[in-house]
Design an enzyme around this catalytic site. Structure first.
Site, mmCIF file in Angstrom:
data_model
loop_
_atom_site.group_PDB
_atom_site.id
_atom_site.type_symbol
_atom_site.label_atom_id
_atom_site.label_comp_id
_atom_site.label_asym_id
_atom_site.label_seq_id
_atom_site.Cartn_x
_atom_site.Cartn_y
_atom_site.Cartn_z
ATOM 1 N N GLU A 242 0.851 -1.196 0.000
ATOM 2 C CA GLU A 242 0.000 0.000 0.000
ATOM 3 C C GLU A 242 0.885 1.244 0.000
ATOM 4 O OE1 GLU A 242 -2.375 -0.234 3.523
ATOM 5 O OE2 GLU A 242 -3.562 -1.915 2.772
ATOM 6 N N LYS A 244 2.500 4.589 1.363
ATOM 7 C CA LYS A 244 2.724 5.096 2.723
ATOM 8 C C LYS A 244 2.459 6.593 2.703
ATOM 9 C CE LYS A 244 5.936 4.862 6.615
ATOM 10 N NZ LYS A 244 5.689 6.161 7.193
ATOM 11 N N ARG A 249 -1.567 9.832 11.874
ATOM 12 C CA ARG A 249 -2.248 8.549 12.097
ATOM 13 C C ARG A 249 -3.505 8.822 12.907
ATOM 14 N NH1 ARG A 249 0.220 3.139 12.957
ATOM 15 N NH2 ARG A 249 -1.543 1.707 12.859
ATOM 16 N N ARG A 264 -2.221 8.787 17.553
ATOM 17 C CA ARG A 264 -1.327 7.738 17.985
ATOM 18 C C ARG A 264 -0.899 7.932 19.442
ATOM 19 N NH1 ARG A 264 3.994 6.007 14.702
ATOM 20 N NH2 ARG A 264 5.067 5.425 16.599
ATOM 21 N N GLU A 294 -4.733 7.157 7.902
ATOM 22 C CA GLU A 294 -3.838 8.308 7.942
ATOM 23 C C GLU A 294 -4.570 9.502 7.327
ATOM 24 O OE1 GLU A 294 -0.665 7.615 9.107
ATOM 25 O OE2 GLU A 294 0.601 9.224 8.341
ATOM 26 N N PHE A 334 -6.842 2.225 6.131
ATOM 27 C CA PHE A 334 -6.155 1.011 5.671
ATOM 28 C C PHE A 334 -6.437 -0.210 6.545
ATOM 29 C CE2 PHE A 334 -2.891 3.890 7.612
ATOM 30 C CZ PHE A 334 -2.707 3.217 8.816
ATOM 31 N N ARG A 411 5.415 -3.596 17.141
ATOM 32 C CA ARG A 411 6.151 -3.458 15.881
ATOM 33 C C ARG A 411 6.543 -4.855 15.455
ATOM 34 N NH1 ARG A 411 8.130 1.136 13.809
ATOM 35 N NH2 ARG A 411 7.998 2.350 15.715
ATOM 36 N N LYS A 417 7.850 -1.217 6.400
ATOM 37 C CA LYS A 417 7.828 0.026 5.627
ATOM 38 C C LYS A 417 9.065 0.126 4.748
ATOM 39 C CE LYS A 417 9.366 2.465 9.751
ATOM 40 N NZ LYS A 417 9.183 3.548 10.669
HETATM 41 P P1 ATP Z 1 7.510 6.755 10.128
HETATM 42 O O1 ATP Z 1 8.165 7.897 10.858
HETATM 43 O O2 ATP Z 1 8.368 6.015 9.176
HETATM 44 O O3 ATP Z 1 6.154 7.098 9.595
HETATM 45 P P2 ATP Z 1 6.348 5.684 12.413
HETATM 46 O O4 ATP Z 1 7.185 5.477 13.621
HETATM 47 O O5 ATP Z 1 5.429 6.833 12.334
HETATM 48 O O6 ATP Z 1 7.294 5.649 11.186
HETATM 49 P P3 ATP Z 1 5.669 3.046 11.779
HETATM 50 O O7 ATP Z 1 4.696 2.152 12.393
HETATM 51 O O8 ATP Z 1 7.084 2.704 11.926
HETATM 52 O O9 ATP Z 1 5.365 4.494 12.292
HETATM 53 O O10 ATP Z 1 5.374 3.178 10.225
HETATM 54 C C1 ATP Z 1 4.073 3.074 9.763
HETATM 55 C C2 ATP Z 1 3.389 4.430 9.789
HETATM 56 O O11 ATP Z 1 3.082 4.809 8.477
HETATM 57 C C3 ATP Z 1 2.064 4.349 10.509
HETATM 58 O O12 ATP Z 1 2.214 4.756 11.853
HETATM 59 C C4 ATP Z 1 1.152 5.281 9.740
HETATM 60 O O13 ATP Z 1 1.092 6.514 10.402
HETATM 61 C C5 ATP Z 1 1.832 5.479 8.415
HETATM 62 N N1 ATP Z 1 1.116 4.926 7.249
HETATM 63 C C6 ATP Z 1 0.900 5.593 6.114
HETATM 64 N N2 ATP Z 1 0.287 4.834 5.222
HETATM 65 C C7 ATP Z 1 0.092 3.627 5.790
HETATM 66 C C8 ATP Z 1 -0.501 2.410 5.342
HETATM 67 N N3 ATP Z 1 -1.002 2.278 4.121
HETATM 68 N N4 ATP Z 1 -0.532 1.370 6.219
HETATM 69 C C9 ATP Z 1 -0.005 1.487 7.448
HETATM 70 N N5 ATP Z 1 0.578 2.612 7.920
HETATM 71 C C10 ATP Z 1 0.622 3.674 7.093
#
Ligand code: ATP
Length: 586
Positions: A242, A244, A249, A264, A294, A334, A411, A417
């Site tokens: 998908e 990103k 969030r 979050r 998101e 999502f 996690r 990602k």
């Molecule tokens: P990053 O700073 O890389 O966004 P993070 O610490 O916010 O990382 P992670 O869980 O590591 O969070 O990475 C997934 C994040 O990406 C989710 O918290 C969400 O906010 C965002 N996101 C965007 N699109 C998607 C998607 N299609 N599915 C899941 N998460 C998504």
């Protein structure tokens, strides 16, 4: 339990430095007072409810001083004089107010504190101060000291969620073996009070009765990292990919006509996004649902997505309509965690994705859309997908295992990602908790802040361990703003949950998270992240702040293990790059 006994326990906990001892003492408190388990976790963290619904007491220092003066029948001047002498309003209250002859139960104190917090409206201050004054009079002594600290938001016993989860396990089975089950229940409701009371009154099996419910946030699932599409396919097999999105969030919850939105950080931000609330009512064909997604702002003229910082500006309490018109949002959903009475988190990803698409009514200009999805088992196809997403200005891709459940609050490799940084062999960004700052020299001396001390989270020990000193990346204005925020949570000595060998000019409570970008990770004897015995820790080279991430809780920061894992990934990249440079790559 009597509040005076809890206050005595607070005092003992303050004197404990070992985490194991703290866990044991907390377990003892839970064992002594199973009937108060629903509120003890909140009070131990200086809160009046679970994070998504804990009201602020709403009394500033002046009003607290006023309540102390009235309770002790002394003049405000006398309170001020003692405050100057003792340096702590809690100690002033303790000094002036003798312990009450009939101690109050914890439950009564909690109820009255909530009453203070929820008394609002015209003339509320008079009523608030008088309720708090009454409480101080009816407790007095050491209890008054801690009541004042709770009111000031300064209890700071250093009791993190992870320590409470361990303590609950120890209270019931004598060891931490029950922790995974307790943590799972907690991740589904985000309410330690609920978890504690179910566990202590109904035993471990009662934890299975905790399910996602609209009105309570589920802890969000998080994504792991892998360096390349090939590595992802090798490890996960067939995947769902998908886009990103780089926004905020948001978990949207619906129960009939009622809608909630949680970040979050588990903050209730329903009021800040009226268009999402309306869209949930209009576009979600279900009576009850919990959606994960998101929210991303976009420019109405160009149709382009806005950078995260702009989207984040929408999280505010005031001038909501104006902000809505200036920065409209799309909410890309999502995942589906709950649907009409059914907990969907155990279902496989593919099934959750399908059900989600059945209940979203897609509309041409609808605020809510489901994400684009591509299913593949081919590394090259995945590579093309990621490249296309980057070309469209997205952050990359999130790749998901079709058969995996939703891992609330964890996690795991069920979600991975892939971002631009990985392709460029950079170490990725780091979310660091600010634990202190340095004054700075030269031009920066005028700002009163030259660099900050950033730490990662070590969940196994519930500690923040330092990774980097960061002095670049912000404008003068941003440094100033940051300093003002940090000063509000400044403390005289190293906070209890901070593990640091470096001593900054100013220590601050670990509260604010910033995103830091760096050239690479190196080994360093100075920092405590990853440090074991004589082995050096880890540090960042050329770090700079890339943005504020105040939407994160300190516990959401990059973890110590992630840094170690990223260091390994980076070394792998280094080896590949060297091979290419030496001409012996394929
Ligand atoms: P990053 O700073 O890389 O966004 P993070 O610490 O916010 O990382 P992670 O869980 O590591 O969070 O990475 C997934 C994040 O990406 C989710 O918290 C969400 O906010 C965002 N996101 C965007 N699109 C998607 C998607 N299609 N599915 C899941 N998460 C998504």
């Amino acid at each position: 339990m009597l509040f005076s006994a809890l206050a005595e326990a607070f005092k003992q906990i303050e004197a404990i430095s070992s985490r194991a001892q703290m866990t044991a003492r907390l377990a003892e408190i839970f064992r002594q007072a199973p009937d108060d388990a629903a509120i003890l976790p909140y009070l131990l963290q200086g809160q009046l409810g679970p994070p998504y619904a804990a009201p602020d007491l709403g009394l500033d220092e002046q009003r607290i001083a006023q309540a102390i003066a009235a309770a002790a029948s002394v003049s405000p001047d006398e309170v001020r004089r003692l405050y100057d002498q003792l340096g702590d309003l809690g100690l002033v209250a303790e000094h002036l107010l003798p312990s009450a002859p009939r101690p109050l139960p914890v439950q009564d104190v909690y109820t009255q504190l909530r009453q203070v917090a929820t008394t609002v409206g015209v003339g509320a201050y008079v009523e608030k101060v008088s309720l708090f004054q009454d409480l101080l009079q009816r407790t007095g002594g050491q209890a008054a000291r801690y009541l004042v600290r709770i009111a000031q938001g300064r209890l700071r016993l250093g009791v993190g969620d992870a320590t409470l989860l361990d303590a609950l396990s120890v209270a019931v089975v004598g060891s931490t073996s029950l922790r995974p089950r307790i943590a799972r229940a907690y991740s589904l409701c985000s309410d330690l009070g609920l978890v504690a009371s179910r566990l202590l009154t109904g035993g471990p099996d009662a934890l299975d009765q905790i399910h996602p419910t609209p009105g309570r946030p589920v802890l969000p699932a998080l994504a792991e990292r892998l360096p390349s599409p090939a590595e992802i396919i090798r490890r996960l097999g067939r995947v769902i990919a998908e886009p990103k999105y780089d926004g905020l969030r948001l978990q949207a919850q619906k129960d009939g006509d009622r809608v909630w939105l949680f970040t979050r950080r588990l903050e209730n931000v329903t009021h800040a996004f009226p268009e999402i609330v309306r869209a949930v009512r209009q576009q979600i064909i279900a009576d009850q649902a919990i959606l994960d997604g998101e929210a991303v702002g976009y420019d109405t003229r160009t149709g382009q997505f806005l950078p995260f910082q702009e989207t984040a500006r929408r999280r505010r309490k005031y001038r909501v309509e104006e902000m809505e018109a200036r920065f409209p949002l799309r909410y890309y959903v999502f995942d589906l965690l709950y649907l009409d009475g059914q907990d969907c988190t155990p279902l496989p990803q593919r099934q959750r994705s399908e059900r989600l698409r059945q209940i979203v009514r897609e509309e041409p200009n609808g605020v809510i859309s489901t994400t684009l999805q591509v299913e593949t088992g081919d590394a090259r196809e995945l590579e093309t997908f990621v490249a296309e997403m980057l070309r469209r200005g997205l952050e990359g891709a999130v790749v998901k295992r079709p058969d995996a459940p939703y891992h609330a609050g964890a996690r795991q490799f069920s979600w991975v990602k892939l971002k631009r940084e990985y392709r460029e062999a950079l170490a990725d960004t780091f979310d660091l908790v600010v634990v202190g700052y340095f004054y700075g020299r030269g031009k920066r001396a005028k700002l009163g802040i030259g660099s900050l001390l950033g730490a990662v989270y070590a969940p196994d020990r519930d500690l923040f361990r330092t990774l980097s000193r960061v002095g670049a990346g912000l404008t003068d204005e941003e440094w100033l703003r940051l300093r003002e925020m940090l000063d509000a949570s400044r403390v005289a000595t190293k906070p209890r949950r901070v593990d640091s060998e470096i001593v900054p000019d100013v220590w601050v409570e670990p509260r604010y998270v910033v995103e830091v970008i760096a050239g690479e990770i190196t080994r360093s004897p100075q920092h405590t992240c990853g440090k074991v015995d004589r082995q050096p820790g880890y540090a960042l080279r050329f770090p700079r702040v890339s943005r504020f991430r105040f939407d994160r809780r300190p516990e959401d920061a990059t973890t110590e293990n992630e840094v170690i894992e990223m260091y390994r990934m980076q070394s792998g990249h280094g080896a590949q790059a060297n091979q290419r440079r030496n001409g012996d790559g394929s």
